[in-house]
Design an enzyme around this catalytic site. Structure first.
Site, PDB file in Angstrom:
ATOM      1  N   GLU B  77      44.826  33.687  46.197  1.00  0.00           N
ATOM      2  CA  GLU B  77      43.733  34.377  46.890  1.00  0.00           C
ATOM      3  C   GLU B  77      42.938  35.226  45.905  1.00  0.00           C
ATOM      4  O   GLU B  77      43.503  35.984  45.108  1.00  0.00           O
ATOM      5  CB  GLU B  77      44.259  35.296  47.989  1.00  0.00           C
ATOM      6  CG  GLU B  77      43.117  36.096  48.648  1.00  0.00           C
ATOM      7  CD  GLU B  77      43.587  37.167  49.631  1.00  0.00           C
ATOM      8  OE1 GLU B  77      44.806  37.358  49.787  1.00  0.00           O
ATOM      9  OE2 GLU B  77      42.704  37.809  50.246  1.00  0.00           O
ATOM     10  N   ASP B 145      49.626  50.739  39.135  1.00  0.00           N
ATOM     11  CA  ASP B 145      48.307  51.372  39.091  1.00  0.00           C
ATOM     12  C   ASP B 145      48.505  52.858  38.853  1.00  0.00           C
ATOM     13  O   ASP B 145      49.169  53.538  39.643  1.00  0.00           O
ATOM     14  CB  ASP B 145      47.601  51.124  40.426  1.00  0.00           C
ATOM     15  CG  ASP B 145      46.212  51.747  40.485  1.00  0.00           C
ATOM     16  OD1 ASP B 145      45.501  51.480  41.470  1.00  0.00           O
ATOM     17  OD2 ASP B 145      45.826  52.498  39.563  1.00  0.00           O
ATOM     18  N   ASP B 147      46.453  56.378  38.173  1.00  0.00           N
ATOM     19  CA  ASP B 147      45.113  56.929  38.342  1.00  0.00           C
ATOM     20  C   ASP B 147      45.098  58.411  37.994  1.00  0.00           C
ATOM     21  O   ASP B 147      45.951  59.165  38.451  1.00  0.00           O
ATOM     22  CB  ASP B 147      44.704  56.700  39.807  1.00  0.00           C
ATOM     23  CG  ASP B 147      43.257  57.064  40.057  1.00  0.00           C
ATOM     24  OD1 ASP B 147      42.812  58.139  39.609  1.00  0.00           O
ATOM     25  OD2 ASP B 147      42.568  56.262  40.711  1.00  0.00           O
ATOM     26  N   SER B 196      41.176  50.600  33.845  1.00  0.00           N
ATOM     27  CA  SER B 196      40.672  50.338  35.193  1.00  0.00           C
ATOM     28  C   SER B 196      39.169  50.524  35.289  1.00  0.00           C
ATOM     29  O   SER B 196      38.578  50.335  36.337  1.00  0.00           O
ATOM     30  CB  SER B 196      41.358  51.265  36.195  1.00  0.00           C
ATOM     31  OG  SER B 196      40.817  52.573  36.069  1.00  0.00           O
TER      32      SER B 196
END
Lengths: 441, 458
Positions: B77, B145, B147, B196
């Site tokens: 996907e 991830d 951040d 990112s």
């Protein structure tokens, strides 16, 4: 399993070198009496474990307690029957404890604990065989492998506050198979392999055992409700239904000689050795010269259990009651039931029979208001700190533990077995007092 | 843009004239900063590495070996976020040209990569009707991830969306803690770290074992890495047991201490004001110690110690007093470590890692707010990475303009700042990954062959 009434036929079952896993009911024939008795023996073990856990015993103590309970209750005269007893008792109790969510939860918890403690006592080969049974084919790490990761293993052990044993066995397992241990950083991981300690393996095996048993209990419940209960309504069902609430302690209905007491001692003994429930009843009887039916029954049975002979009992009750109702009425209405008490009876009802208005029976820890309970405990001469401990147990609904703590506070000794019966309180109390007398002589 | 237009130079002038500000005519090659569909069109037309992404996502299933799974790439996907926030999920493609054409045509502002499903996502509705839940994720990279906004309570140089070299240290630390653990502890080899685009980093673990992990297993790895457990409300957010640390934490601590003492202390001026040092004092559960320190520092306010030294000195005081063992208070055992962990240990977004069906931004996308390319980061040289020097979309377009005429269309990226990143992506990640995938495909094919051969014996 086939339940039979006739003579037992010897059945041979392959000697199982490991702990039974209770995967399926074995093709054994069981006598009806054994059906009940084996289950009661096993229930004593499970309840003993439950008791130990609620008293906050540490894992090492629990391991030994479980071993002790098992040896005390699950023996059999015929050595080859020991395994059968183990298996049969487990399956009978499954029927008993599958019937409600609460029962299932309790049974699942205690059986898993029992399994775990027994597993800890087994030899390494047995533990490995069980791992294979559960599709946990862990490989023991070789000495060379252990040498290369020794530093890491030591650090992990230290992070639990435990030293690393020189000969400790570790199993090398792909890390993804032990997600809980990884998540909690409870294992050393290197190049994709987790190094699991023996007690962690036991934990993993026990978790598998628990999940199998949990599923089995649901299935058993379905079978019970759909077929067995109806089919066996004249034979096994009454036994099953009575089993989980039955009293399992020593039989106090047959008084033993050494515990004989006489009426003239009774006031003194009531102060020193009666549990709170009986003290309360006794004092009320002395005060009001009367007790309602529930109270008469409980105090009457208790007195029988502590060794009051029938003639003395009749005299005692008559002396009290006739002050209120007259001796003729006593002979007519109350004497019969006292004689009746001296028949055979084994059910524990004190905690469950709630007192109504004017009643004084029942368990004070359960039914007295906080104020009244504190006052009653104070009268027994217990320190404030002990009273607080007792009240804490009461708040958590551990009434027997509350009684046990009271015993410990009154006598200044510990009571490891816990109080399960007023007569037990009495006989333990007498033992303590007698040994005190002996030591001061 | 056609080859003709480039050769004529008309295409370049088109860009210039469209973006002129205040009627000024700037340098022929200069491209003003920005992020818009026109820029993106050029980017997707000439620079975005479609073929590399395709090769990566195929994991060796390029049809050249009989053991290849031809349906593999088609079951992956992708999702596109278009202009005006239109979000298209369950995009799937059967070949590199389908992927490339769709991207060029739709010009997505963001491309996300999701899992490989049991069947082609485009056909999911047909399978759902059979009632057996046959449409389900079967493979997905293990991702992380990190951040910068999750560190807002411990960085003073910037806040919110801003990032500078001072606080970027926290990302450097994160890579230096997580990367070795993924390799040494978990045994993973094919790991890609990516900027990112604004204020964080992503990590893609692509080993076959990693791709097949269940949600529970992913969760356990994320938990293994978790130390910080808190929100604005809880005071003590890092709590280490007072007995020894797990080897992973011990190893990490060495990295943390080095950066905390050598960098964060001064760059973030952790002790320079009362408000800041109170924050640290809050983490010490002993009144007598905190009041002693407070007293000492309040006196020193007036002294002539330079600003840099004040942080180093005060930290020295803290360490000395906590390690002296004078006050055997409760919970002081690992207090120093807890402070260091609080300020520097990586803070992962747990939800991103735990679920197989989580979609994560594709490398080499452009970040809409900054215009910067999501370029790979070399974990072995991550201290040298500078987020403020990452090529932007406009800069790349300038570089294309400067490229001149008659050059090979296919390798335009090589003449821009993107070249370095793509070359790094190929040599250090893609090629070793594909080599290992092909080996795996061959081996499992041969094993199957062997198995069927032996089972045919009479």
């Amino acid at each position: 399993m086939e339940i039979i009434r006739s003579q037992r036929k010897p059945v041979h079952i392959d000697v199982v070198p490991t702990l039974p896993l209770y995967r399926s009911a074995p093709p054994l024939e069981v006598r009806l009496e054994d059906f009940e008795l084996y289950a009661m023996d096993r229930l004593r073990v499970l309840k003993g474990i439950a008791d130990g856990l609620s008293r906050g015993k540490k894992s090492e103590e629990m391991k030994n307690l479980a071993d002790h309970l098992w040896k005390a209750n699950m023996r059999h005269l015929d050595a080859s029957e020991v395994v059968n007893k183990d298996i049969i008792s487990h399956f009978v109790l499954r029927l008993v404890y599958c019937r409600t969510e609460d029962l299932r939860k309790w049974f699942l918890s205690m059986e898993t604990n029992l399994f775990r403690y027994r597993l800890l006592f087994e030899k390494a080969e047995v533990q490995r065989a069980l791992m294979a049974e559960f599709d946990l084919p862990y490989r023991a790490a070789s000495n060379a492998e252990l040498e290369s990761v020794k530093e890491g293993l030591k650090q992990v052990a230290q992070s639990f506050g435990q030293p690393l044993a020189a000969d400790a066995i570790f199993y090398k397992v792909p890390f993804e198979e032990v997600p809980e241990l990884v998540a909690g950083r409870r294992v050393f991981i290197h190049k994709g392999y987790a190094y699991i300690a023996m007690n962690q393996v036991v934990s993993l095996v026990s978790t598998q055992f628990r999940s199998h048993l949990s599923k089995a209990l649901i299935l058993t419940n379905r079978k019970w409700t759909s077929t067995i209960r109806e089919q066996e309504k004249d034979r096994l069902t009454p036994i099953v239904e009575a089993l989980c609430s039955s009293y399992l302690g020593p039989d106090y209905s047959q008084p033993r000689e050494f515990a004989e007491i006489s009426i003239k001692d009774i006031d003194q003994i009531a102060k020193s050795s009666f549990p709170l429930c009986m003290r309360h009843l006794f004092e009320k009887l002395r005060e009001d010269h009367h007790l309602k039916h529930g109270g008469r029954m409980q105090l009457g049975l208790f007195l029988k259990g502590v060794g009051l002979k029938l003639e003395d009992a009749l005299a005692f009750w008559k002396a009290e009651f006739s002050q209120r109702v007259g001796s003729e009425r006593f002979d007519k209405e109350y004497a019969y039931s006292i004689r009746h008490n001296y028949g055979r009876e084994g059910k524990r009802t004190i905690i469950t029979s709630a007192p109504g208005v004017g009643d004084h029976h029942g368990c004070p820890y359960r039914h007295f208001s906080e104020e009244n309970l504190r006052a009653a405990l104070g009268k027994m001469g217990i320190s404030n700190r002990a009273v607080e401990d007792v009240m804490d147990k009461v708040r958590n609904r551990h009434y027997q533990l509350a009684c046990t703590l009271t015993f410990e506070a009154v006598h200044g000794t510990s009571c490891d077995a816990g109080i399960n019966h007023p007569n037990q309180y009495f006989s333990d109390s007498q033992k303590v007092l007698q040994s005190k007398n002996q030591s001061t002589v | 843009m056609t080859k003709e237009e480039i050769e004529n130079g008309t295409a370049d002038m088109e860009i210039d004239q469209r973006e002129l500000m205040n009627g000024e005519r700037s340098e022929l090659n200069a491209v003003p900063d920005g992020f818009n569909a026109n820029y993106l069109k050029v980017y997707y037309g000439k620079l975005f590495p479609h073929a590399d992404i395709f090769k990566w996502m195929s994991y060796g299933n390029d049809g050249k070996h009989p053991g290849c799974d031809e349906s593999y790439f088609g079951r992956r996907e992708f999702s596109f976020t278009l202009d005006n926030d239109i979000y298209l999920r369950f995009q799937s493609f059967n070949s590199v040209s389908q992927l490339e054409n769709s991207i060029k045509e739709k010009c997505p502002f963001k491309i996300d990569i999701g899992p490989v499903y049991s069947v082609d996502p485009a056909k999911r509705h047909a399978y759902a009707q059979s009632g057996n839940n046959v449409f389900t994720p079967v493979e997905k990279e293990l991702v992380f991830d990190i951040d910068m906004t999750d560190y807002d309570d411990v960085r003073y140089c910037c806040s919110g969306a801003d990032v500078c070299l001072k606080c970027w240290t926290l990302m450097t630390i994160a890579i230096k803690v997580i990367d070795p653990a993924l390799r040494d502890d978990f045994g993973f080899n094919h790991i890609l770290w990516v900027y990112s685009g604004r204020r964080g980093v992503h990590c893609w673990v692509c080993d076959p074992k990693a791709r097949r992990l269940t949600n529970e297993q992913r969760s356990s790895i994320a938990e293994y890495f978790r130390v910080y457990k808190g929100n604005e409300n809880s005071q003590k957010k890092v709590s280490l047991t007072s007995s020894a640390l797990h080897p992973f934490l011990l190893r990490s601590y060495k990295v943390l201490e080095e950066f905390f003492e050598g960098n964060l202390l001064s760059n973030q001026s952790l002790f320079s004001t009362e408000e800041r040092y109170e924050k640290i004092l809050e983490m010490i559960p002993d009144e007598s110690i905190t009041s002693e320190l407070r007293g000492k520092w309040q006196d020193n306010k007036k002294s002539s110690i330079s600003k840099e030294n004040i942080n180093v000195d005060r930290w020295k005081h803290v360490k000395k007093i906590l390690k002296s063992g004078k006050q055997k208070g409760q919970g002081l055992g690992k207090c120093v470590e807890e402070i260091v962990f609080s300020f520097s240990y990586p803070r992962l977004d747990m939800e991103v890692s735990k679920h197989m069906n989580h979609l994560l931004k594709a490398p080499f996308c452009i970040h809409p707010k900054t215009g910067r390319v999501c370029v790979p980061i070399d974990p072995n040289h991550c201290e040298e990475f500078d987020p403020t020097a990452v090529p932007t979309l406009s800069k790349l377009l300038e570089e294309i303009n400067m490229g001149g005429l008659g050059t090979d269309d296919d390798a335009e990226w090589d003449r821009t700042s993107l070249g370095k990143s793509i070359r790094f992506f190929r040599s250090s990640f893609l090629q070793p990954l594909l080599k290992s995938c092909k080996e795996e495909i061959e081996n499992s094919y041969n094993a199957k062959l062997q198995h069927s051969k032996t089972s045919l014996t009479w």
